[in-house]
Design an enzyme around this catalytic site. Structure first.
Site, short mmCIF file in Angstrom:
data_model
loop_
_atom_site.label_atom_id
_atom_site.label_comp_id
_atom_site.label_asym_id
_atom_site.label_seq_id
_atom_site.Cartn_x
_atom_site.Cartn_y
_atom_site.Cartn_z
N ASP A 104 0.84 -1.10 0.02
CA ASP A 104 -0.01 -0.08 0.24
C ASP A 104 0.75 1.21 0.18
O ASP A 104 2.09 1.08 0.30
CB ASP A 104 -0.76 -0.01 1.18
CG ASP A 104 -1.84 -1.01 1.33
OD1 ASP A 104 -2.12 -1.47 0.01
OD2 ASP A 104 -2.33 -1.67 2.43
N1 URA Z 1 -1.26 -5.77 3.70
C1 URA Z 1 -1.78 -4.82 4.07
O1 URA Z 1 -2.70 -4.46 4.20
N2 URA Z 1 -1.06 -3.64 3.04
C2 URA Z 1 0.00 -4.04 2.42
O2 URA Z 1 0.67 -2.91 2.10
C3 URA Z 1 0.51 -5.32 2.56
C4 URA Z 1 -0.23 -6.30 3.22
#
Ligand code: URA
Length: 241
Positions: A104
């Site tokens: 993310d």
């Molecule tokens: N899980 C999440 O919620 N975000 C990420 O960036 C990676 C795994």
């Protein structure tokens, strides 16, 4: 083997006509000899390349470990927002180096990028998903019941998360290992047990561990040992360079 002009275009040296002009001008040396025919066949894995008197790294296969900072999209390109590719020299984009999976925008930590599309695909394909470990800070205390819920597998709105390991490492900090990689998976798993993730950082991806000497935003190419282990994760032979 490939045509010299195509090699130079792929490396981002210029357009087809620009590199043809460069070559005809005598500005390109292959293994220390000037080559003036843009259609010459060269072995791009063995040849040392110089353009305008400067050595140019001609490898078309590259694998990168990046310490992703918060604030960048994990994408090959985006029209509006900066991406992780902006941290690498332009040649990496030109030769098709791509992130393996996604973090993310606000997640930090280990991101692998590779030019090997088959490796990329295999490391992500369902059934062969490799373990990933994240350090998560959350908005409330972590307790044994959270560990148990993660170990049992959590039912989320559109899928059931496979059993995952949660180790409590601080009052509001947990280390989670998952085997899959669904959208927002870690955040959604914590949310399902009543905790919101306030900070998320990936420490490992398969047999790769984020190099502690890389500060946020820094990157390096994988070592031969890391590469061998990663190809083993993907159940592939390491291609001969
Ligand atoms: N899980 C999440 O919620 N975000 C990420 O960036 C990676 C795994």
């Amino acid at each position: 083997m490939l045509r010299l002009d195509r090699w130079l275009v792929t490396l981002g040296v210029g357009s087809r006509s620009e590199v043809q002009r460069l070559v005809k001008r005598g500005a390109v040396r292959v293994n220390d000899a000037v080559v003036r025919d843009p259609a010459s066949q060269v072995d791009e894995r063995a040849a040392a390349l110089m353009v305008n008197g400067q050595p140019l790294d001609g490898r078309l296969t590259r694998h990168v470990m990046l310490h992703k900072p918060a604030g960048l999209l994990t994408a090959a390109r985006d029209r509006k927002q900066p991406t992780v590719m902006d941290l690498l020299p332009e040649v990496y984009r030109a030769i098709g180096c791509m992130p393996v999976g996604r973090l993310d925008k606000d997640t930090t930590g280990l991101l692998l990028l590779t030019t090997d599309g088959e490796l990329n695909h295999r490391l992500l394909s369902p059934g062969r998903h490799v373990d990933k470990t994240y350090l998560a800070q959350v908005d409330g205390p972590l307790e044994a019941r959270h560990v148990e819920a993660f170990a049992a597998g959590l039912s989320l709105s559109d899928f059931t998360a496979q059993p995952a390991t949660l180790v409590i490492v601080g009052p509001q900090t947990g280390r989670v290992t998952i085997h899959e990689g669904k959208f927002h998976q870690i955040k959604r798993m914590f949310s399902a047990v009543g905790r919101e993730v306030t900070k998320l950082h990936r420490e490992t991806f398969g047999s790769l561990t984020l190099d502690p000497s890389l500060p946020e935003g820094a990157w390096r190419e994988l070592t031969d040992a890391e590469l061998a282990a990663l190809y083993q994760d993907a159940q592939m032979e390491v291609p001969h360079e």
